[in-house]
Scaffold this motif. Structure first.
Motif, mmCIF file in Angstrom:
data_model
loop_
_atom_site.group_PDB
_atom_site.id
_atom_site.type_symbol
_atom_site.label_atom_id
_atom_site.label_comp_id
_atom_site.label_asym_id
_atom_site.label_seq_id
_atom_site.Cartn_x
_atom_site.Cartn_y
_atom_site.Cartn_z
ATOM 1 N N VAL A 196 36.836 53.105 -23.858
ATOM 2 C CA VAL A 196 37.079 53.473 -22.465
ATOM 3 C C VAL A 196 36.126 54.596 -22.042
ATOM 4 O O VAL A 196 35.476 54.509 -20.993
ATOM 5 C CB VAL A 196 38.555 53.881 -22.238
ATOM 6 C CG1 VAL A 196 38.749 54.506 -20.861
ATOM 7 C CG2 VAL A 196 39.463 52.669 -22.396
ATOM 8 N N LEU A 218 39.718 52.345 -29.167
ATOM 9 C CA LEU A 218 39.956 51.963 -27.772
ATOM 10 C C LEU A 218 39.676 53.139 -26.833
ATOM 11 O O LEU A 218 39.116 52.946 -25.745
ATOM 12 C CB LEU A 218 41.383 51.443 -27.588
ATOM 13 C CG LEU A 218 41.641 50.066 -28.198
ATOM 14 C CD1 LEU A 218 43.141 49.750 -28.185
ATOM 15 C CD2 LEU A 218 40.845 48.982 -27.484
ATOM 16 N N GLU A 239 43.862 43.221 -25.752
ATOM 17 C CA GLU A 239 43.834 44.687 -25.788
ATOM 18 C C GLU A 239 42.502 45.215 -25.261
ATOM 19 O O GLU A 239 42.474 46.214 -24.526
ATOM 20 C CB GLU A 239 44.090 45.185 -27.212
ATOM 21 C CG GLU A 239 45.512 44.932 -27.676
ATOM 22 C CD GLU A 239 45.720 45.173 -29.159
ATOM 23 O OE1 GLU A 239 46.778 45.741 -29.517
ATOM 24 O OE2 GLU A 239 44.830 44.798 -29.972
ATOM 25 N N ALA A 273 42.025 47.605 -22.004
ATOM 26 C CA ALA A 273 41.299 48.877 -22.115
ATOM 27 C C ALA A 273 40.127 48.910 -21.138
ATOM 28 O O ALA A 273 39.890 49.927 -20.461
ATOM 29 C CB ALA A 273 40.813 49.090 -23.544
#
Length: 115
Positions: free
Chosen positions: A54, A50, A81, A85
Motif C-alpha cells: 500500500v 501488504l 487480499e 489492499a
C-alpha cells in the motif's frame, strides 16, 4: 511475452550486488533495516508486506510494488487480499496511482502464471 518477474528479479539482484559492493556503510544499514523491518514481530510478515504494498503504491514506486507483490505472494496472500489492499492504496493515493494499479495487476498475474 517476456518473463517480467524473472527479468525484474535478475536486474534487482544484479544492481543490489553492485550497490552493496561499494561498501557504503549508510546504504548497507538502510538495506539491513529494510530487511529486518519485514521480519515477524507484533505484525506477521503477510500484514507487513501488504502495508509495504500500500505504501509503495501510494508513493508510486513500481519497483517497490513489484517487490511487495512477490513477497506477498510468497507469504500466501490471495488475489482478493491484493485487490483489497490496492483498493485502499488507490483510495488513499488518489487517481494518480491508477497507472501503478494497472502495472501491479499485470505483475501479479505474471507471478501467478509463474507459480
Amino acid at each position: 511475452m517476456s518473463d517480467i518477474v524473472k527479468e525484474f528479479n535478475e536486474y534487482r539482484s544484479r544492481m543490489n550486488d553492485k550497490i552493496l559492493s561499494d561498501n557504503n556503510k549508510i546504504i548497507k544499514r538502510i538495506f539491513n533495516l529494510d530487511t529486518n523491518a519485514f521480519n515477524e514481530g507484533a505484525l506477521d510478515k503477510k500484514t507487513k508486506e501488504l502495508l509495504g504494498l500500500v505504501a509503495s503504491t501510494v508513493l508510486r514506486c513500481d519497483d517497490c510494488v513489484k517487490y511487495h507483490l512477490e513477497s506477498s505472494y510468497n507469504e500466501g496472500v490471495t488475489k482478493e487480499e491484493i485487490s483489497e489492499a490496492l483498493g485502499i492504496a488507490t483510495l488513499v493515493g488518489g487517481t494518480i496511482v491508477i497507472p501503478h494499479l494497472r502495472r501491479a495487476h499485470e505483475y501479479w498475474e505474471a507471478i501467478e502464471n509463474q507459480g
